[in-house]
Structures are given as C-alpha cells and as structure tokens.
Design an enzyme around this catalytic site. Structure first.
Site, mmCIF file in Angstrom:
data_model
loop_
_atom_site.group_PDB
_atom_site.id
_atom_site.type_symbol
_atom_site.label_atom_id
_atom_site.label_comp_id
_atom_site.label_asym_id
_atom_site.label_seq_id
_atom_site.Cartn_x
_atom_site.Cartn_y
_atom_site.Cartn_z
ATOM 1 N N GLU A 1 0.822 -1.207 0.000
ATOM 2 C CA GLU A 1 0.000 0.000 0.000
ATOM 3 C C GLU A 1 0.858 1.259 0.000
ATOM 4 O OE1 GLU A 1 -3.331 2.041 2.983
ATOM 5 O OE2 GLU A 1 -2.773 -0.063 3.204
ATOM 6 N N GLU B 1 -3.449 10.726 2.258
ATOM 7 C CA GLU B 1 -4.703 10.876 2.999
ATOM 8 C C GLU B 1 -4.806 12.285 3.566
ATOM 9 O OE1 GLU B 1 -6.239 6.797 4.874
ATOM 10 O OE2 GLU B 1 -4.255 7.348 5.633
ATOM 11 N N THR C 1 -9.580 5.836 16.045
ATOM 12 C CA THR C 1 -9.876 6.261 14.686
ATOM 13 C C THR C 1 -10.547 7.626 14.682
ATOM 14 O OG1 THR C 1 -10.181 3.966 14.040
ATOM 15 C CG2 THR C 1 -11.060 5.626 12.550
#
Length: 437
Positions: A165, A169, A267
């Site tokens: 990956e 972001e 998160t």
C-alpha cells in the site's frame, strides 16, 4: 462551488444509508484459507465467489492461488470522468477492463463542470472508486480537491491484492497537511507515516503524485517532492527481505467516515473528531460531504528485469509469498462468465433461478482507506443498481444483498469478528449490498 440536483442526490442517498453491523472474518492470518465452495478471500477477509475473485482477492488466503482471477495489466492513460461512462457499479463489473476503467461503491456523481464527485450523505459510509487495471510500478497523478470537516477522511492510495500500500490521505480539519504512508503486505507498522505541508486542500486544486519504481517511492504535490522512500532503507533483518510495496496495485480514490460515532475512539481522534451530519457547512449546502477529482493520469513503467513473462495481458502470482519475484505477466483471462464463477471455474454461468442460492456471497464491498486508520466497527450499506445484470449471477440478477453481514445485535462478537486496525483497515470496511425496493 458544487451545484447538483439535490432531490436526485437525496433519492440516491436513501439507497446508501448505512446499517451498521459487525462482519465476521472467514479467512486470513490465524483463520486459514477459504473452502472450495467459497474459494476467494476478499480484501477484508470474507469468503465468496464471483466478484470476490476479482480486484482485491487475496491470493494468500483464497482456496488456491488460481482462485483469484488474474489482474488486468497496466495501461498508460489520462482518466477524466464526465458522464461516468467508464465507471461500473460493483454489481455490474465482471473483470472486463476494456469496457470499464473504474469500479465504484457508494454514490459517485458529476459536478456541473464534469468533474468527479465522491459523495458522502448523512450517516452513510461514503464512496470509493478502484481502478480496474493494476499498476506495477509507474507514475500516478490525481488532480483533486479534498473534502472537509471533523471526522471526514479523503484518500488517494495504491493497494495490491497482497496488501502492499502507498497512501495519500487528508483529515478534514487539517486542510494544510497531506499525510503519506506505506505498508508492506498489510503489516500494521505505524512508523511509516510522513506529512507534507500543503495549502487549502478543500478550496484549491492540487496534483498529488506517486512515482513508484522498484527502488523507491516519491510522493509529490504540484510537482514538488515532499517525501522519498528508498527500498534499500526498508530491509528487515529478521525476515531477510525488503518491507517495500512491490506488487501490482489498484488506484483507489475515496471519501470515508473516520469520525463515525461507532468507530473506535482512536480512529475518531485521528480523523479529527466525530462527524457532524447536520450543522456543518457542507451538510447544509449542498447536503453531503464531497471530494472533487478533475483527472487521474497513469503512466506505466516497464516491469522489473527478470520478470517471468508468458504473455502480455494480465498479472498473477506463482507463489503465495507475494513478492516481486512471484509476479507473472501472462495471457490469463480477467473476465468471469457470471457472479457464480471464480478463477478456477471462469465459465460458470448464472442459474435460471436463484432458488436455494440465497446464502451464496458474490458481491463484496470496496473500502475507502487502507491499513492505518484504527480500530473501528464495520458499516454496511445499500448501494448500487440492478442495471445491466444479464447473465451475471444471483446478486446482480435479484438485486438483493447476498453478502453475509455477520453479527447484527448487541451480543458479544465472536473471536474472529473484525477488529479493524489502521489505513488497510478500511480495506476491511465493507460497503456492501444492494437492497431491492
């Protein structure tokens, strides 16, 4: 300014409203491989057939390496999105990359200027688009404007079926910072991140660029290098290999709710807090969060020297180790006959009736982020359409969600229920299902 017909959007958003459920993993580390009856391990650890065997199919934990369909080979191209004619809903796509360039989950739309909008209406799980063709080293640029707001996460990433990956972001409360990251085979090493100073990512167009070779990765913003990673700096003395992204990957563009109230607190904090579904500027007008994408430009590089070549149409693996040396370029087909087919039975046709097949899982969801986003509950939604479903299989033909959503009550989750950790983690976020009205 984004101007769209709100009534049409609200109608579509009703179909995308999320019902949150915990999904039980069937395959993966400590769980083993999928059974022959459901041979393909999806990117977030559930077994199925059909679309489970296409993009995101995990060769390590599928029943056989060959259970996963070969991946369409890289093609240099500038992608624009006016009319979305080259975008397939996940319930339509059977692997024909000559017909579609992107597979979508959620509600992609066009702005009045023809730019792509990745949208996220109130209490939905957003939108993700994944390229149908894979890139095995190349230069990938996306010219885009991010979304904004607490808990709102925009992403432009590269993701391989082996869970290598490369990430860009953006957190919606920090619009002057571009986050970068990388992962090797989904190993959640959280020391790989790095930030690039950027200006006004919501208001201004910027071109974000990944230059990926077998020796290095360079992240650029508007042509200026913000970060470079050398493969030589990723050597793992314990495993005696390089923890460096090195396998064919899809381009993914997404908007997803890191600040969903049901997510893990880690998160939510990383995403800048809980999402305001009512009073934020974008929820007031136009009525949803959105990312704008003007274009994506892919320039393919030559494969590494010594690559095994048996053709020129597709990528597949010779070994489950999933390293660069295990990638084969060949002429294997990438197209399934129906959603009841798999890599080992490409020509399986859809039955004339869905009787007795209600439990077969054929169309998984896509995921907005990857390995580093944190522990979070897994939402499932109702997205998609039943158009163009001829000869595709049960899920498309019936218009019903046949994806197993697992535990939907408040009882304790089983030991193998998803405990999502990180940016591949939204890899494990399932935006699943269509619900027939």
């Amino acid at each position: 300014m984004v101007q769209l017909l709100k009534a049409a959007f609200v109608g579509a958003a009703v179909l995308a409203t999320a019902a949150y459920a915990q999904i039980t993993m069937d395959c993966g580390a400590n769980l083993g491989k999928c059974p022959e009856s459901k041979p393909c391990c999806s990117q977030y650890g559930q077994c199925g057939i059909g679309a489970f065997c296409l993009g995101g199919c995990d060769p390590k934990f599928s029943n056989q390496l060959e259970s996963c369909v070969a991946a369409p080979i890289c093609q240099s191209k500038k992608h624009t999105f006016d009319g979305l004619t080259r975008v397939a809903d996940k319930t339509k796509y059977l692997g024909d990359a000559s017909r579609y360039d992107w597979v979508a989950d959620g509600n992609p739309m066009n702005s009045d200027d023809g730019d792509l909008l990745l949208t996220m209406a109130a209490k939905t799980v957003g939108t993700v688009m994944a390229s149908t063709r894979y890139v095995w080293y190349g230069n990938i640029k996306a010219t885009m404007k991010t979304s904004r707001g607490a808990g709102v996460v925009s992403a432009f990433i590269m993701m391989s079926d082996m869970k290598d990956e490369i990430d860009f972001e953006w957190i919606g409360v920090d619009l002057d910072v571009t986050q970068t990251n990388y992962y090797f085979q989904g190993i959640p090493d959280y020391t790989h991140g790095g930030n690039i100073s950027t200006s006004a990512t919501f208001d201004e167009w910027h071109t974000y660029e990944v230059d990926w070779t077998e020796d290095s990765i360079t992240w650029k913003v508007d042509g200026e290098t913000g970060r470079t990673l050398k493969k030589s700096d990723t050597y793992n003395a314990t495993s005696k290999q390089y923890d460096f992204p090195q396998t064919p990957s899809r381009v993914q563009l997404s908007l997803w709710p890191g600040g969903l109230a049901t997510n893990d607190i880690g998160t939510i904090n990383w995403a800048g807090g809980e999402i305001d579904w009512t009073n934020s500027a974008d929820m007031k007008d136009p009525g949803y969060y959105y990312v704008q994408v003007k274009d994506v430009v892919v320039s393919c590089y030559d494969p590494p020297s010594g690559t095994t070549k048996k053709g020129s149409k597709s990528y597949y693996y010779s070994d489950a180790a999933g390293l660069q040396k295990n990638v084969v370029i060949g002429d294997k087909s990438t197209v399934l006959k129906s959603f009841l087919a798999s890599g080992t039975d490409m020509d399986a046709a859809a039955p004339s009736s869905s009787a007795g097949l209600e439990g077969i899982e054929t169309v998984p969801g896509l995921a907005g982020a990857g390995t580093g986003a944190g522990n979070r509950a897994t939402p499932s939604g109702t997205t998609g359409t039943t158009e163009d479903t001829e000869d595709q299989g049960v899920a498309a033909a019936t218009g019903k969600n046949v994806f197993s959503q697992g535990n939907t009550n408040d009882a304790a989750a089983p030991a193998n229920a998803l405990a999502l950790r990180g940016s591949m983690v939204a890899l494990l976020v399932a935006l699943v299902g269509i619900v027939a009205l």
